[in-house]
Design a protein around this motif. Structure first.
Motif, PDB file in Angstrom:
ATOM      1  N   UNK A 107       7.099   4.176   6.398  1.00 21.31           N
ATOM      2  CA  UNK A 107       6.520   3.835   5.095  1.00 21.31           C
ATOM      3  C   UNK A 107       5.058   4.239   5.049  1.00 21.31           C
ATOM      4  N   UNK A 108       4.652   4.724   3.905  1.00 19.51           N
ATOM      5  CA  UNK A 108       3.251   5.083   3.680  1.00 19.51           C
ATOM      6  C   UNK A 108       2.822   4.384   2.398  1.00 19.51           C
ATOM      7  N   UNK A 109       2.422   3.108   2.510  1.00 23.24           N
ATOM      8  CA  UNK A 109       2.017   2.386   1.305  1.00 23.24           C
ATOM      9  C   UNK A 109       0.688   2.911   0.784  1.00 23.24           C
ATOM     10  N   UNK A 110       0.522   2.861  -0.519  1.00 25.11           N
ATOM     11  CA  UNK A 110      -0.698   3.338  -1.142  1.00 25.11           C
ATOM     12  C   UNK A 110      -1.282   2.236  -2.003  1.00 25.11           C
ATOM     13  N   UNK A 111      -2.548   2.007  -1.811  1.00 28.58           N
ATOM     14  CA  UNK A 111      -3.253   1.079  -2.678  1.00 28.58           C
ATOM     15  C   UNK A 111      -4.744   1.352  -2.578  1.00 28.58           C
TER      16      UNK A 111
END
Length: 71
Positions: A13-17
């Motif tokens: 997973x590569x979460x973005x925020x």
């Protein structure tokens, strides 16, 4: 919880925020593990397709290609 679900399934997973609070939330998936029952419950939510957009729609694909993502 969905990030943890994916990690437990072996998905990278590569979460973005850009929001500090959300980044911290995303990082705090390593101090717990979902039970088998929780994993099954979340898995049952997957319909195998999006209910938001039709990724096979020619109009949707044209719209995506028309978006400007940077200067």
């Amino acid at each position: 919880m969905i990030l943890r679900w994916n990690v437990q399934r072996g998905v990278v997973v590569i979460p973005k925020s850009v929001h500090k609070e959300r980044i911290e939330e995303n990082f705090n998936i390593w101090d717990f593990e979902l039970t088998d029952e929780e994993m099954k419950t979340i898995s049952s939510l997957d319909l195998g397709k999006s209910n938001i957009v039709d990724h096979n729609s020619v109009d949707f694909i044209k719209m995506l290609h028309s978006l400007k993502i940077h200067d």
